[in-house]
Each structure stands twice: as C-alpha cells, then as structure tokens.
Design an enzyme around this catalytic site. Sequence first.
Site, PDB file in Angstrom:
ATOM      1  N   GLY A 139       0.832  -1.192   0.000  1.00 13.98           N
ATOM      2  CA  GLY A 139       0.000   0.000   0.000  1.00 13.98           C
ATOM      3  C   GLY A 139       0.867   1.243   0.000  1.00 13.98           C
ATOM      4  N   CYS A 140       0.401   2.304  -0.655  1.00 13.00           N
ATOM      5  CA  CYS A 140       1.220   3.511  -0.769  1.00 13.00           C
ATOM      6  C   CYS A 140       1.443   4.173   0.584  1.00 13.00           C
ATOM      7  CB  CYS A 140       0.604   4.486  -1.768  1.00 13.00           C
ATOM      8  SG  CYS A 140      -1.118   4.917  -1.445  1.00 13.00           S
TER       9      CYS A 140
END
Length: 366
Positions: free
Chosen positions: A172-173
């Site tokens: 996930g960013c």
Amino acid sequence: MAIVTTPRLEKHTLKRIVIHMSYCVGIAGATGYAGGEVARLLLGHPELTIGALGAHTSQGQYGQYQPHLLPLAHRELVTLEPQNFVEHDAVILALPHGASADLGAQIRQQNPEAVIVDVSADHRLESAADWAGFYGGTYSPAWTYGMPELIRASGPSQRERLAEAKEIAGPGCNASAVTFAAQPAVALGAGTDIVAVLSVGYSGAGKKAKTNLLAAEAAETAVPYGAAGTHRHIPEIAQNLRAAGASTTALSFTPVLVPMSRGILATVSIPVPAAVTSADVTAAYRDALAEQPFVKWSATWPTTKQVLGANTALVHAELDRSGGRITAVCALDNLVKGTAGAAIQSLNLSLGLAEDAGLSTVGVAP
C-alpha cells in the site's frame, strides 16, 4: 538477457552477440490511476513490453481513458477474462481489493509460469484475522510482499524472496511511506506507540466518481479519513515493522487528503529509549538507506514536490529536542514508488532483470 558466442571471420577470434529478451506484461485495470501509471512506466522499460490492456466496464480504445499515453491510444481494451492474459510472461493486477484474487487464481491455473503482481490489498496480509478486521470477506493467502527495501530481522532478505517469487503483493502507498520512515528506528529499540499523520494526494482515492472527491469539495481544504485506528493499512504497517524486529501490533495512523493530485508526506513520531542520541538516529537511518537505489536519506526535511513522478522515497529523521522520540518524515509519489514503480521494481527482481530497469529517481519540476 542471453549472451550468445559465435565465430567471427577472423581466425582464432570470437564475437559476443548480446540478445535482449523482451517480456510481455499484461495490465488488468489499465484505465485506473494505478494501471495508467504502470503503463506509463512500462513504455520506458528497456526489456518489458505492454500486452493486453484490460478493464472491467470500459470499452473501446485506450486513448479515451488515458489520453496522456499517446503510444497506446489506438490500442483496444479487452475484458477481464483470464484467457486475455494467460499468454503473457507477467500480469499486473491493478484492480480494487476483492477483485484481484479471483482473476489471479484463474490466470495462475492456466499459466503456472507467469509472474503475477497484484497492487491491490488482496494478498498483502499474513493474518486472516487482520483481513477480517479491516477488510472483511474472503481471505486470500499472502503472496511475497513487493517491497524490496523491507528490512527483515532474520531469514532471506526481501530481495532474495522476490527473486524467487512468481506471485507478488504490491504494498500500500501509505504503508510504504510509514514503513520507510519508521523501520530504520527499529534498530534503536523502537516499535510501540508510533504515531503517523500523512498528507495524501487525491489520486490515492482512485478514479471512481464520488461527491467528496469533486474539485469543488476538495479545493482549499484538508480532509482526514480512516482515522481512530480504522484505516486498512494499519495491519500492513505493523506486519512490516514486526518483520524488521519490532513488537508492533498497533499504531496511531491518520491520513489526511490535501488538495494535490499525487504525493504522500508521512510525518511519523517514534518513541526510542532515553539513551538514544541524535548521532545514533542519524547513523541508524544513514546505515539503513546507504545501499538503497530508491529510498534515500535526505539531508533536509523532504517535500512531495521533490519526488513527483519519480520512483524515489526521501526520508529524514531527527531526535526530538526533548529526547526519547524520533520525528521521521518520508515523501514519495503515491502512484510511482507507492504503487506502479514498486510493482515494476519487484517484477524486475522476479524476472532476473536489473532492479532499476525502467525506473527513474529523477523528479519533475516545477
């Protein structure tokens, strides 16, 4: 890449001919922000070519949906049927969580040799309980985590694991930004009571039309979301820090949407033992990042502008003036190092290519 040696006309000499192998990569979910960024980066990759461009409901020519990708504008979109992707060397699944697992399983069944990279959350979490608590629905087993820079306290390095992987779960960013900011501090005894506040660009919310994402709603305001321990990246971050040797099971994590199209600035407050000095902090972070091609120590507090369009994360950390706690800041582009760049970086390792192939640390300015 294969090296073939063949005789030259001259006697007793040999000529080396280097043959560049090209791998074909399909993109499922190519019309979204993440899928479009994957396509943009692949267009500049020396050894990967773009195969099928798939979408769920979008039809027609690709240029209708990603007009900035001119070399692909004439390409026809295909449906998300497994037969449209099984002939590829690799497939990147840029789909919402809950949609990737089934398609990936079908592709795997028909093509056991393909490398599949999922940039959704479907295969990130090692704990079924974490999945049930933060996502719900059917749990899918964890794949090899697509963060080459992940620090592991024991066992093979993450790069070694990725080199052997055919199924990769992109990070996930937001989780990437917090992990990069916090994991070097684990060596100093950090691990609990971590507090992270993130400024996040609107592309992180995806392309789906929602009232709260309209320009009139987003302009001139900052909007917290996923607050009070509810954001889905929390168990992923804790999982990463435990891999580095911390005892983390939970943390305070608050992302805030700010009026920029892309970028994340993560400000992370990390308790450390009272004996830790400023010199210890600088040394721990410099040592952890010294050999990293894309996660870099910044001499000053980084900004999102510095990493715009680049597969770069910049990290700076200092011991708080009162001691006992580190403030670490990480800046990255959520669509590049946070998503598409990380996927291609991991795919490079899996295919035996140079890790930095097709990826740049050069940002865009002004």
